[in-house]
Design a protein around this motif. Structure first.
Motif, PDB file in Angstrom:
ATOM      1  N   PRO A 286       4.779  30.282 -17.763  1.00  0.00           N
ATOM      2  CA  PRO A 286       4.434  29.427 -18.974  1.00  0.00           C
ATOM      3  C   PRO A 286       5.862  28.798 -19.494  1.00  0.00           C
ATOM      4  CG  PRO A 286       3.485  31.728 -19.141  1.00  0.00           C
ATOM      5  CD  PRO A 286       4.120  31.701 -17.898  1.00  0.00           C
ATOM      6  N   GLY A 287       5.725  27.533 -19.636  1.00  0.00           N
ATOM      7  CA  GLY A 287       6.816  26.602 -20.225  1.00  0.00           C
ATOM      8  C   GLY A 287       7.131  25.776 -19.102  1.00  0.00           C
ATOM      9  N   GLU A 288       6.841  26.008 -17.783  1.00  0.00           N
ATOM     10  CA  GLU A 288       7.543  25.481 -16.695  1.00  0.00           C
ATOM     11  C   GLU A 288       6.455  24.028 -16.377  1.00  0.00           C
ATOM     12  OE1 GLU A 288       9.663  28.459 -14.139  1.00  0.00           O
ATOM     13  OE2 GLU A 288       7.713  28.009 -13.316  1.00  0.00           O
ATOM     14  N   THR A 289       7.086  23.045 -15.530  1.00  0.00           N
ATOM     15  CA  THR A 289       6.467  21.845 -15.547  1.00  0.00           C
ATOM     16  C   THR A 289       6.457  21.454 -13.950  1.00  0.00           C
ATOM     17  OG1 THR A 289       8.211  20.647 -15.754  1.00  0.00           O
ATOM     18  CG2 THR A 289       7.004  20.968 -17.772  1.00  0.00           C
ATOM     19  N   PHE A 290       5.702  20.594 -13.483  1.00  0.00           N
ATOM     20  CA  PHE A 290       5.626  20.203 -12.273  1.00  0.00           C
ATOM     21  C   PHE A 290       5.350  18.686 -11.970  1.00  0.00           C
ATOM     22  CE2 PHE A 290       3.326  18.630  -8.335  1.00  0.00           C
ATOM     23  CZ  PHE A 290       4.236  18.924  -7.487  1.00  0.00           C
ATOM     24  N   THR A 291       6.318  17.830 -11.728  1.00  0.00           N
ATOM     25  CA  THR A 291       5.978  16.320 -11.690  1.00  0.00           C
ATOM     26  C   THR A 291       5.835  15.926 -10.197  1.00  0.00           C
ATOM     27  OG1 THR A 291       7.815  16.118 -13.109  1.00  0.00           O
ATOM     28  CG2 THR A 291       7.372  14.167 -12.079  1.00  0.00           C
ATOM     29  N   ALA A 292       4.565  15.297 -10.320  1.00  0.00           N
ATOM     30  CA  ALA A 292       3.875  14.677  -9.060  1.00  0.00           C
ATOM     31  C   ALA A 292       4.820  13.129  -8.884  1.00  0.00           C
ATOM     32  CB  ALA A 292       2.620  14.548  -8.862  1.00  0.00           C
ATOM     33  N   PRO A 293       5.148  12.876  -7.455  1.00  0.00           N
ATOM     34  CA  PRO A 293       5.454  11.551  -6.989  1.00  0.00           C
ATOM     35  C   PRO A 293       4.693  10.551  -7.701  1.00  0.00           C
ATOM     36  CG  PRO A 293       4.585  12.597  -5.273  1.00  0.00           C
ATOM     37  CD  PRO A 293       4.587  13.641  -6.111  1.00  0.00           C
ATOM     38  N   GLU A 294       5.617   9.281  -7.777  1.00  0.00           N
ATOM     39  CA  GLU A 294       4.908   8.057  -8.079  1.00  0.00           C
ATOM     40  C   GLU A 294       4.001   7.536  -7.219  1.00  0.00           C
ATOM     41  OE1 GLU A 294       6.961   4.862 -10.692  1.00  0.00           O
ATOM     42  OE2 GLU A 294       7.449   4.203  -8.731  1.00  0.00           O
ATOM     43  N   ALA A 295       2.919   6.809  -7.659  1.00  0.00           N
ATOM     44  CA  ALA A 295       1.997   6.104  -6.814  1.00  0.00           C
ATOM     45  C   ALA A 295       1.783   4.340  -7.507  1.00  0.00           C
ATOM     46  CB  ALA A 295       0.753   6.716  -6.374  1.00  0.00           C
ATOM     47  N   VAL A 296       2.091   3.467  -6.678  1.00  0.00           N
ATOM     48  CA  VAL A 296       1.985   2.270  -7.210  1.00  0.00           C
ATOM     49  C   VAL A 296       0.926   1.490  -6.520  1.00  0.00           C
ATOM     50  CG1 VAL A 296       4.643   2.168  -7.663  1.00  0.00           C
ATOM     51  CG2 VAL A 296       3.680   1.218  -5.569  1.00  0.00           C
ATOM     52  N   MET A 297       0.524   0.388  -7.338  1.00  0.00           N
ATOM     53  CA  MET A 297      -0.642  -0.197  -7.030  1.00  0.00           C
ATOM     54  C   MET A 297      -0.408  -1.805  -7.342  1.00  0.00           C
ATOM     55  SD  MET A 297      -4.095   1.568  -8.117  1.00  0.00           S
ATOM     56  CE  MET A 297      -3.453   1.560  -9.830  1.00  0.00           C
ATOM     57  N   ILE A 298      -0.772  -2.799  -6.265  1.00  0.00           N
ATOM     58  CA  ILE A 298      -0.687  -4.237  -6.579  1.00  0.00           C
ATOM     59  C   ILE A 298      -1.937  -5.033  -6.226  1.00  0.00           C
ATOM     60  CG2 ILE A 298       0.361  -6.369  -5.820  1.00  0.00           C
ATOM     61  CD1 ILE A 298       2.932  -5.098  -5.573  1.00  0.00           C
ATOM     62  N   PHE A 299      -2.678  -5.654  -7.168  1.00  0.00           N
ATOM     63  CA  PHE A 299      -3.936  -6.356  -6.973  1.00  0.00           C
ATOM     64  C   PHE A 299      -3.615  -7.755  -6.652  1.00  0.00           C
ATOM     65  CE2 PHE A 299      -7.464  -9.009  -8.433  1.00  0.00           C
ATOM     66  CZ  PHE A 299      -8.523  -8.104  -7.772  1.00  0.00           C
ATOM     67  N   SER A 300      -4.449  -8.125  -5.867  1.00  0.00           N
ATOM     68  CA  SER A 300      -4.116  -9.718  -5.487  1.00  0.00           C
ATOM     69  C   SER A 300      -5.655 -10.297  -5.389  1.00  0.00           C
ATOM     70  CB  SER A 300      -3.639  -9.857  -4.216  1.00  0.00           C
ATOM     71  OG  SER A 300      -3.940 -11.387  -3.718  1.00  0.00           O
ATOM     72  N   ARG A 301      -5.905 -11.433  -5.893  1.00  0.00           N
ATOM     73  CA  ARG A 301      -7.105 -12.069  -5.677  1.00  0.00           C
ATOM     74  C   ARG A 301      -6.955 -13.444  -4.574  1.00  0.00           C
ATOM     75  NH1 ARG A 301      -9.057 -15.794 -10.596  1.00  0.00           N
ATOM     76  NH2 ARG A 301      -7.185 -16.451 -11.106  1.00  0.00           N
ATOM     77  N   GLU A 302      -5.692 -13.289  -4.061  1.00  0.00           N
ATOM     78  CA  GLU A 302      -5.708 -14.495  -3.175  1.00  0.00           C
ATOM     79  C   GLU A 302      -5.123 -13.881  -1.879  1.00  0.00           C
ATOM     80  OE1 GLU A 302      -1.809 -15.509  -4.873  1.00  0.00           O
ATOM     81  OE2 GLU A 302      -2.707 -16.544  -6.465  1.00  0.00           O
ATOM     82  N   GLY A 303      -6.118 -12.922  -1.368  1.00  0.00           N
ATOM     83  CA  GLY A 303      -6.052 -12.214  -0.022  1.00  0.00           C
ATOM     84  C   GLY A 303      -4.488 -11.476   0.228  1.00  0.00           C
ATOM     85  N   PHE A 304      -4.514 -11.215   1.356  1.00  0.00           N
ATOM     86  CA  PHE A 304      -3.516 -10.108   1.805  1.00  0.00           C
ATOM     87  C   PHE A 304      -1.995 -10.588   1.299  1.00  0.00           C
ATOM     88  CE2 PHE A 304      -6.421  -8.815   5.357  1.00  0.00           C
ATOM     89  CZ  PHE A 304      -7.130  -8.334   4.538  1.00  0.00           C
TER      90      PHE A 304
END
Ligand code: DGJ
Length: 729
Positions: A286-304
């Motif tokens: 009780p009272g403890e926390t866990f932080t999951a690592p960051e994930a990042v996203m980039i969207f493009s409509r101009e292809g890869f």
């Protein structure tokens, strides 16, 4: 920019060219409505469709209404055990043994600036360039809370995610799966691209159509792995380099991971990305926390290529830190393939003398300088100088190398220990081992228990002493085996599921300490080449040795795959001797140099073994690299061909962001008699501008892009050509 419409509880996250939207439904579930090209405003909530679907149960809060099911709704951070049967995102084991969580919206806050994560790497931005949305969800029965973090770095088209789990209840809870990111896409007819391989053959792209069911890549090796990278892509089936939409997602983490995607029964797709649940179990009192690592996203409509340009900028400017992030990196010569373990001060000085004549700026003494390290069976953990090889310690050698005009760097492998070492004799239980079970060796070494602070601090204190004893300006941080026998002598049985993650936290803590104490040292990451090539490491080490394979032709494949996410400035790449040590192939010095120029550029050979003519050529190539440095390191990178597809050559291009110059590099394959005329087509030029190609008369940008540059017949296998395009008007 993050917008919130209170009347319909709608959140819209806008980047420069994408929008991401979700809403809170009346029962408190976060439902995902849209991720795609930027829109001016409006709600996509109409896309949420409901129907009575057999075998898709309904939350109790819906009464007897059968049309709403968590099994069919696109969600942001779905609960598990209460009616969603797709890939789970959060799995818990409650004190009563039940495995359910039911997270509902409680509150939110929008702040300027980008959140940071304690003890974990994360992208950053200036306060005025980013925003953070924090949403708190809570399970009304157990009190378990999830705080979802969304970061928006608008100019980079980047949306970031992370989550903090808090046990706000009064009983312990065990987390058995905590994904950092869930993305429920409304369509399932998509292609998935993953970057896979093996030691000396990393990050080869594999593209396939999503099939019904779950497809997954992961690592259970304790590090990101040579086998699969934690960057993946989705795209429309017709998307390519310059057209169609795509999105890339990367985990900012360097340990076990899982990237899974499910094409569902109703032809939608769920993607999850986070720490691998394999052997993962984290208990929160009780009272403890866990932080999951960051994930990042980039969207493009101009292809890869649109996505790649943005990932490259974000990694260079919003992930790599410290003075070396943007400082001109030295051209180095690494002694590994030049001498392996067989060197002493005298030999190193001879190599340095010769290297200095060719223009090399930094000598890196690789493995073998410490303890009793004369081969790869002993010495790891004993971080004191072997004075039989280097009499008087590091200072006299470094001083002499500096006198020659070269900086000096060295190799370390902090996370490891040899059984044949003083450290192991004194602290046998500092290695990860299962009592009563013979230890599993990898490269004849064991892994230190970096989940224990006292272990990494002891190793660090030794290394710090060495680094403080001489003028060291560069360190290569290596890691040469996967984790096995994962048991920490410092944790009770019920907490052993935390060791893999705590190990990574220990590595990050030591890296952070290192950066604080030695801000002037350039750190290069390495894991038997590219086994820990990820955004997590790049937060600490602004470059990473891309592969133990230095063969130019194999490097074309590795560097091609690597380039989808990672910029040239972080890709460690060297010219080595021929016949190549890994493949036995012979390629020209110019070809090897051209290929290494798609990375940080350096040498990995004994210059004394080169002829006078070759050394002169080496000098010219170093000069050329210096001349092209900014274009190579900071230009927008385009893949002009796919080296895995049949074709006469591989080509890529670096273009100055203002279009004033470009460098097109071409490397041919096996020569073919009486072959067709070949042409390379540059991209990304200013159509109206005039460019001279290698000093010839200027030609319009559009003419060059659509008419191409004719390639001369050069004859022979594996030949390199570089075309320097300079704007004339
Ligand atoms: C693996 C690295 O990738 C090599 O470059 C070299 O540093 C060796 N380890 C040294 O043991």
């Amino acid at each position: 920019m993050i917008g919130y419409q209170a009347e319909n509880h709608l959140f819209t996250l806008h980047t420069r060219s994408s929008s991401y939207q979700f809403m809170v439904d009346p029962s408190g579930y976060l439902l995902h409505t849209y991720y795609g090209p930027r829109v001016g405003g409006g709600s996509f909530a109409y896309r949420l469709r409901q129907a009575d679907r057999g075998f898709s149960p309904n939350p109790n809060s819906e009464g007897h209404t059968r049309t709403f099911s968590l099994d069919t709704q696109p969600q942001e951070y779905p609960s598990s055990g209460v009616g969603d049967f797709r890939i789970p995102v959060l799995e818990v084991e409650n004190a009563d043994g039940s495995r359910a969580a039911d997270l509902r919206y409680q509150s939110h806050v929008i702040r300027p600036g980008k959140y940071a994560l304690p003890g974990l790497p994360a992208f950053f931005a200036k306060e005025e360039d980013a925003q953070t949305l924090e949403i708190t969800l809570e399970d009304p029965v157990t009190g378990l809370r999830a705080v979802l973090y969304y970061g928006v770095i608008e100019s980079r088209d980047m949306i970031t995610r992370a989550v903090r789990i808090e046990n706000a209840g009064d009983k312990p809870v065990a987390l058995t799966r905590v994904m950092s990111l869930c993305l429920d896409l409304h369509q399932g007819d998509l292609d998935l691209i993953t970057f896979d391989g093996r030691h000396t053959g990393e990050r080869h792209p594999h593209r396939r159509r999503l099939a019904p069911g779950i497809q997954m890549v992961s690592s259970t090796r304790g590090a990101t792995s040579h086998q699969h990278n934690n960057f993946i892509m989705f795209c429309a089936p017709d998307a390519g380099e310059t057209h169609g939409w795509c999105l890339g997602a990367a985990l900012v983490y360097s340990g076990n991971f899982e990237a899974a995607v499910e094409r569902t029964q109703f032809d939608t797709a769920r993607m999850t990305l986070g720490i691998s649940p394999w052997q993962f179990r984290f208990t929160l009192a009780p009272g403890e926390t866990f932080t999951a690592p960051e994930a990042v996203m980039i969207f493009s409509r101009e292809g890869f290529s649109g996505m790649t340009h943005q990932f490259h900028r974000a990694i260079r400017d919003n992930l790599c830190r410290g003075e070396w992030a943007h400082r001109r990196r030295p051209v180095l010569l690494n002694t590994w393939e030049a001498a392996y373990f067989d060197f002493d001060s005298e030999k190193l000085l001879e190599i340095a003398r010769c290297a200095a004549e060719t223009g090399v700026e930094l000598l890196v003494m690789d493995d073998g300088w410490f303890g009793t390290r004369n081969d790869d069976r002993g010495g790891l953990g004993d971080w004191f100088v072997n004075e039989q090889k280097l009499p008087g310690g590091l200072a006299p050698l470094v001083h002499a190398v500096n006198e020659l005009g070269l900086d000096f760097g060295l190799w370390i492998e902090p996370e490891m220990v040899s059984e044949d070492s003083r450290l192991f004799a004194e602290h046998p239980n500092w290695a990860l081992r299962i009592p009563g079970r013979p230890a599993t060796r990898g490269r004849s070494q064991l892994v230190l228990d970096f989940s224990r602070t006292e272990v990494w601090q002891y190793v660090y204190a030794q290394i710090k002493k060495v680094l403080s004893s001489a003028n060291i300006t560069y360190v290569k941080w290596d890691m040469n085996r996967s984790l096995t026998d994962v048991l920490s002598a410092a944790l009770p049985a019920e907490r052993q599921g935390e060791v893999y993650h705590r190990f990574v936290l220990g590595v990050y803590a030591m890296l952070e300490q290192f950066r604080k104490d030695f801000p002037h040292i350039l750190l290069e990451g390495c894991c038997g080449g590219g086994g820990r090539f990820d955004c997590g490491m790049l937060y600490y080490t602004p470059q990473i040795w891309a592969s133990d394979n230095t063969d130019a032709m194999d490097r074309l494949l590795i560097q091609y795959g690597t380039s989808f996410c990672y910029p040239v400035s972080v890709v460690g790449s060297h010219v080595s001797a021929v016949p190549n040590e890994q493949t036995g192939r012979v390629t020209g010095l110019d070809t090897r140099a051209a290929v290494a120029m798609a990375g940080t550029f350096g040498y990995e050979l004994d210059p004394r073994s080169l002829s006078v003519a070759e050394r002169q050529q080496m000098r010219l190539e170093i000069d050329r690299f210096r001349h092209l440095y900014d274009l190579i390191q900071y230009g927008d990178y385009d893949r002009l061909t796919d080296p895995f597809a049949p074709g006469p050559f591989t080509a890529w291009q670096q273009t100055a962001p203002d279009g004033s110059a470009a460098l097109v590099t071409v490397v041919t394959g096996m020569a073919r008699s009486n072959d067709a005329f070949a042409t390379v087509y540059p991209r990304n030029l200013l159509p109206d501008a005039l460019y001279s190609v290698n000093g010839a008369d200027a030609v319009r940008g559009d003419v060059l892009m659509y008419g191409g540059i004719p390639l001369p017949h050069v004859g022979g296998d594996y030949r390199a050509m570089q075309f320097e395009l300079t704007r004339q008007g």
